[in-house]
Design a protein around this motif. Structure first.
Motif, PDB file in Angstrom:
ATOM      1  N   ASN A 208       9.222   0.184  -3.087  1.00  0.00           N
ATOM      2  CA  ASN A 208       9.318  -1.119  -3.732  1.00  0.00           C
ATOM      3  C   ASN A 208      10.663  -1.763  -3.438  1.00  0.00           C
ATOM      4  OD1 ASN A 208       8.645  -3.283  -5.363  1.00  0.00           O
ATOM      5  ND2 ASN A 208       7.808  -1.984  -6.948  1.00  0.00           N
ATOM      6  N   ALA A 209      11.736  -0.990  -3.373  1.00  0.00           N
ATOM      7  CA  ALA A 209      13.049  -1.535  -3.024  1.00  0.00           C
ATOM      8  C   ALA A 209      13.044  -2.078  -1.598  1.00  0.00           C
ATOM      9  CB  ALA A 209      14.123  -0.466  -3.186  1.00  0.00           C
ATOM     10  N   ILE A 210      12.340  -1.397  -0.705  1.00  0.00           N
ATOM     11  CA  ILE A 210      12.220  -1.886   0.670  1.00  0.00           C
ATOM     12  C   ILE A 210      11.423  -3.187   0.700  1.00  0.00           C
ATOM     13  CG2 ILE A 210      11.193  -1.385   2.927  1.00  0.00           C
ATOM     14  CD1 ILE A 210      11.896   1.593   2.383  1.00  0.00           C
ATOM     15  N   VAL A 211      10.337  -3.243  -0.059  1.00  0.00           N
ATOM     16  CA  VAL A 211       9.520  -4.462  -0.105  1.00  0.00           C
ATOM     17  C   VAL A 211      10.325  -5.618  -0.700  1.00  0.00           C
ATOM     18  CG1 VAL A 211       7.495  -5.509  -1.189  1.00  0.00           C
ATOM     19  CG2 VAL A 211       7.310  -3.269  -0.127  1.00  0.00           C
TER      20      VAL A 211
ATOM     21  N   GLY B 164       7.561 -10.995  -8.065  1.00  0.00           N
ATOM     22  CA  GLY B 164       7.417  -9.691  -7.426  1.00  0.00           C
ATOM     23  C   GLY B 164       7.032  -8.573  -8.377  1.00  0.00           C
ATOM     24  N   MET B 165       7.074  -8.822  -9.696  1.00  0.00           N
ATOM     25  CA  MET B 165       6.656  -7.787 -10.646  1.00  0.00           C
ATOM     26  C   MET B 165       5.176  -7.448 -10.480  1.00  0.00           C
ATOM     27  SD  MET B 165       8.610  -8.043 -14.265  1.00  0.00           S
ATOM     28  CE  MET B 165       8.156  -9.709 -14.651  1.00  0.00           C
ATOM     29  N   LEU B 166       4.373  -8.405 -10.065  1.00  0.00           N
ATOM     30  CA  LEU B 166       2.958  -8.097  -9.806  1.00  0.00           C
ATOM     31  C   LEU B 166       2.825  -7.145  -8.626  1.00  0.00           C
ATOM     32  CD1 LEU B 166       1.392 -11.614 -10.365  1.00  0.00           C
ATOM     33  CD2 LEU B 166       1.309  -9.633 -11.883  1.00  0.00           C
ATOM     34  N   ILE B 167       3.683  -7.315  -7.650  1.00  0.00           N
ATOM     35  CA  ILE B 167       3.688  -6.394  -6.514  1.00  0.00           C
ATOM     36  C   ILE B 167       4.183  -5.023  -6.968  1.00  0.00           C
ATOM     37  CG2 ILE B 167       4.810  -5.951  -4.301  1.00  0.00           C
ATOM     38  CD1 ILE B 167       4.587  -8.998  -3.811  1.00  0.00           C
ATOM     39  N   SER B 168       5.173  -5.018  -7.847  1.00  0.00           N
ATOM     40  CA  SER B 168       5.657  -3.744  -8.397  1.00  0.00           C
ATOM     41  C   SER B 168       4.547  -3.035  -9.168  1.00  0.00           C
ATOM     42  CB  SER B 168       6.848  -3.979  -9.319  1.00  0.00           C
ATOM     43  OG  SER B 168       7.929  -4.522  -8.604  1.00  0.00           O
TER      44      SER B 168
ATOM     45  N   SER C  15      -1.169  -2.617   3.027  1.00  0.00           N
ATOM     46  CA  SER C  15      -0.927  -3.441   1.841  1.00  0.00           C
ATOM     47  C   SER C  15       0.562  -3.549   1.521  1.00  0.00           C
ATOM     48  CB  SER C  15      -1.690  -2.892   0.639  1.00  0.00           C
ATOM     49  OG  SER C  15      -1.217  -1.609   0.287  1.00  0.00           O
ATOM     50  N   THR C  16       1.322  -2.506   1.791  1.00  0.00           N
ATOM     51  CA  THR C  16       2.762  -2.544   1.539  1.00  0.00           C
ATOM     52  C   THR C  16       3.415  -3.639   2.365  1.00  0.00           C
ATOM     53  OG1 THR C  16       2.764  -0.174   1.080  1.00  0.00           O
ATOM     54  CG2 THR C  16       4.885  -1.186   1.611  1.00  0.00           C
ATOM     55  N   TRP C  17       3.058  -3.705   3.626  1.00  0.00           N
ATOM     56  CA  TRP C  17       3.654  -4.713   4.504  1.00  0.00           C
ATOM     57  C   TRP C  17       3.088  -6.092   4.204  1.00  0.00           C
ATOM     58  CZ3 TRP C  17       7.925  -2.924   5.896  1.00  0.00           C
ATOM     59  CH2 TRP C  17       8.080  -1.562   6.130  1.00  0.00           C
ATOM     60  N   ALA C  18       1.855  -6.160   3.728  1.00  0.00           N
ATOM     61  CA  ALA C  18       1.298  -7.453   3.305  1.00  0.00           C
ATOM     62  C   ALA C  18       2.065  -7.979   2.091  1.00  0.00           C
ATOM     63  CB  ALA C  18      -0.188  -7.308   2.978  1.00  0.00           C
ATOM     64  N   TYR C  19       2.438  -7.084   1.170  1.00  0.00           N
ATOM     65  CA  TYR C  19       3.244  -7.491   0.019  1.00  0.00           C
ATOM     66  C   TYR C  19       4.588  -8.061   0.474  1.00  0.00           C
ATOM     67  CZ  TYR C  19       0.026  -4.571  -2.724  1.00  0.00           C
ATOM     68  OH  TYR C  19      -1.068  -4.005  -3.303  1.00  0.00           O
ATOM     69  N   ALA C  20       5.202  -7.422   1.464  1.00  0.00           N
ATOM     70  CA  ALA C  20       6.496  -7.897   1.962  1.00  0.00           C
ATOM     71  C   ALA C  20       6.357  -9.274   2.610  1.00  0.00           C
ATOM     72  CB  ALA C  20       7.083  -6.889   2.951  1.00  0.00           C
ATOM     73  N   VAL C  21       5.312  -9.456   3.392  1.00  0.00           N
ATOM     74  CA  VAL C  21       5.087 -10.761   4.034  1.00  0.00           C
ATOM     75  C   VAL C  21       4.833 -11.835   2.986  1.00  0.00           C
ATOM     76  CG1 VAL C  21       3.481 -12.028   5.529  1.00  0.00           C
ATOM     77  CG2 VAL C  21       4.312  -9.780   6.221  1.00  0.00           C
TER      78      VAL C  21
ATOM     79  N   GLU D  35       5.130  10.438  -0.614  1.00  0.00           N
ATOM     80  CA  GLU D  35       4.836   9.144  -1.237  1.00  0.00           C
ATOM     81  C   GLU D  35       5.406   7.993  -0.409  1.00  0.00           C
ATOM     82  OE1 GLU D  35       3.051   6.697  -3.942  1.00  0.00           O
ATOM     83  OE2 GLU D  35       2.890   8.872  -3.892  1.00  0.00           O
ATOM     84  N   VAL D  36       6.627   8.155   0.059  1.00  0.00           N
ATOM     85  CA  VAL D  36       7.239   7.104   0.882  1.00  0.00           C
ATOM     86  C   VAL D  36       6.463   6.939   2.181  1.00  0.00           C
ATOM     87  CG1 VAL D  36       9.302   6.488   2.205  1.00  0.00           C
ATOM     88  CG2 VAL D  36       9.531   7.335  -0.130  1.00  0.00           C
ATOM     89  N   GLU D  37       6.139   8.050   2.836  1.00  0.00           N
ATOM     90  CA  GLU D  37       5.393   7.976   4.094  1.00  0.00           C
ATOM     91  C   GLU D  37       4.007   7.366   3.878  1.00  0.00           C
ATOM     92  OE1 GLU D  37       3.431  10.976   7.399  1.00  0.00           O
ATOM     93  OE2 GLU D  37       5.026  11.723   6.088  1.00  0.00           O
ATOM     94  N   TYR D  38       3.341   7.756   2.814  1.00  0.00           N
ATOM     95  CA  TYR D  38       2.005   7.228   2.517  1.00  0.00           C
ATOM     96  C   TYR D  38       2.045   5.723   2.318  1.00  0.00           C
ATOM     97  CZ  TYR D  38      -2.337   6.354  -0.006  1.00  0.00           C
ATOM     98  OH  TYR D  38      -3.542   5.842  -0.419  1.00  0.00           O
ATOM     99  N   ARG D  39       2.999   5.241   1.516  1.00  0.00           N
ATOM    100  CA  ARG D  39       3.078   3.808   1.216  1.00  0.00           C
ATOM    101  C   ARG D  39       3.541   3.009   2.427  1.00  0.00           C
ATOM    102  NH1 ARG D  39      -0.053   1.785  -2.208  1.00  0.00           N
ATOM    103  NH2 ARG D  39       1.075  -0.084  -1.734  1.00  0.00           N
ATOM    104  N   LEU D  40       4.442   3.559   3.239  1.00  0.00           N
ATOM    105  CA  LEU D  40       4.920   2.811   4.404  1.00  0.00           C
ATOM    106  C   LEU D  40       3.867   2.721   5.502  1.00  0.00           C
ATOM    107  CD1 LEU D  40       8.657   3.919   4.709  1.00  0.00           C
ATOM    108  CD2 LEU D  40       7.730   1.793   3.761  1.00  0.00           C
ATOM    109  N   ARG D  41       2.907   3.645   5.507  1.00  0.00           N
ATOM    110  CA  ARG D  41       1.793   3.566   6.457  1.00  0.00           C
ATOM    111  C   ARG D  41       0.711   2.607   5.997  1.00  0.00           C
ATOM    112  NH1 ARG D  41      -0.749   8.960   7.152  1.00  0.00           N
ATOM    113  NH2 ARG D  41       0.195   9.318   5.156  1.00  0.00           N
TER     114      ARG D  41
END
Length: 179
Positions: free
Chosen positions: A108-111, A62-66, A19-25, A10-16
Motif C-alpha cells: 500500500n505504501a508503494i501504491v 486512497g482509503m478505498l484502495i487501502s 489490481s495493485t498496479w491498476a490502483y496505482a494508475v 504477501e508483497v510478492e503476491y500483491r505486486l504480481r
C-alpha cells in the motif's frame, strides 16, 4: 523466520497482481485530475501548501484502495476456504497476521507513491499552460508523503486489517473505509 517468509510472500503476491498496479494508475489519474481541476492561478502550481493539501485530499480517496489491499490480506484464506488447512501448519497467529499486515502495508505504501507522482505530472502539465510555476523543491513533494500519508496509512490500515481479521469478510472493511 516465519514472519519474514509470510511478509515476502504477501508483497510478492500483491505486486504480481494486476489490481495493485491498476490502483496505482487510478491514483495517478485522480491526482492529476484533482490537482489540475483545483488550479485557480492565485498561487504557484507547485506551492508546498497546495501540494500538501492535494496529498491529503487524494489520500482520503486512497482509503478505498487501502480497504481493498488490507481487506484482501486479512480475509483471503477464509474466502478461498483454505483457512482450516493453513491453521494445521505450525504458524503462530502473530507471525501470520503480522506478516500479512506488514506485507499489505508495504504494498500500500508503494501504491500511495502514485499520489506524489501524479502531482509531479500535474505540475509539469501546469507549467506548459498559463498558470505560474514556482521553483521546484523535491522536499515539497516528498515531505507530505512521509508526514501525512504513511502515518495515516498505519492508522487506517490497522483499523481496516483488524476489522477484516475479526469479521473474516471484506464488506465490513469497505464499509469502515467509507465511514
Amino acid at each position: 523466520m516465519k514472519l519474514r517468509e509470510i511478509l515476502a510472500y504477501e508483497v510478492e503476491y500483491r505486486l504480481r497482481s494486476a489490481s495493485t498496479w491498476a490502483y496505482a494508475v487510478i491514483l495517478v489519474f485522480v491526482a492529476i485530475w484533482m490537482f489540475l481541476a483545483t488550479a485557480d492561478g492565485a498561487e504557484h502550481a507547485n506551492a508546498p501548501e497546495r501540494i500538501a493539501g492535494g496529498t491529503l485530499i487524494i489520500g482520503t480517496f486512497g482509503m478505498l484502495i487501502s480497504a481493498a489491499i488490507f481487506g484482501d490480506a486479512a480475509v483471503r484464506d477464509v474466502e478461498v476456504g483454505m483457512d482450516p488447512l493453513l491453521y494445521t501448519a505450525p504458524v503462530g497467529k502473530a507471525a501470520l497476521l503480522g506478516g500479512r499486515f506488514l506485507g499489505a502495508f508495504v504494498v500500500n505504501a508503494i501504491v500511495m507513491l502514485a499520489i506524489p507522482v501524479g502531482i509531479l505530472i500535474a505540475t509539469w502539465i501546469a507549467s506548459t499552460g498559463a498558470e505560474t510555476v514556482g521553483p521546484f523543491h523535491l522536499a515539497a513533494h516528498v515531505q507530505p508523503y512521509f508526514l501525512f500519508q504513511l502515518p495515516n496509512l498505519v492508522l487506517v490500515g490497522s483499523i481496516l486489517f483488524t476489522i477484516g481479521a475479526l469479521t473474516r469478510q471484506v464488506v465490513p472493511v469497505y464499509l469502515a473505509a467509507i465511514g
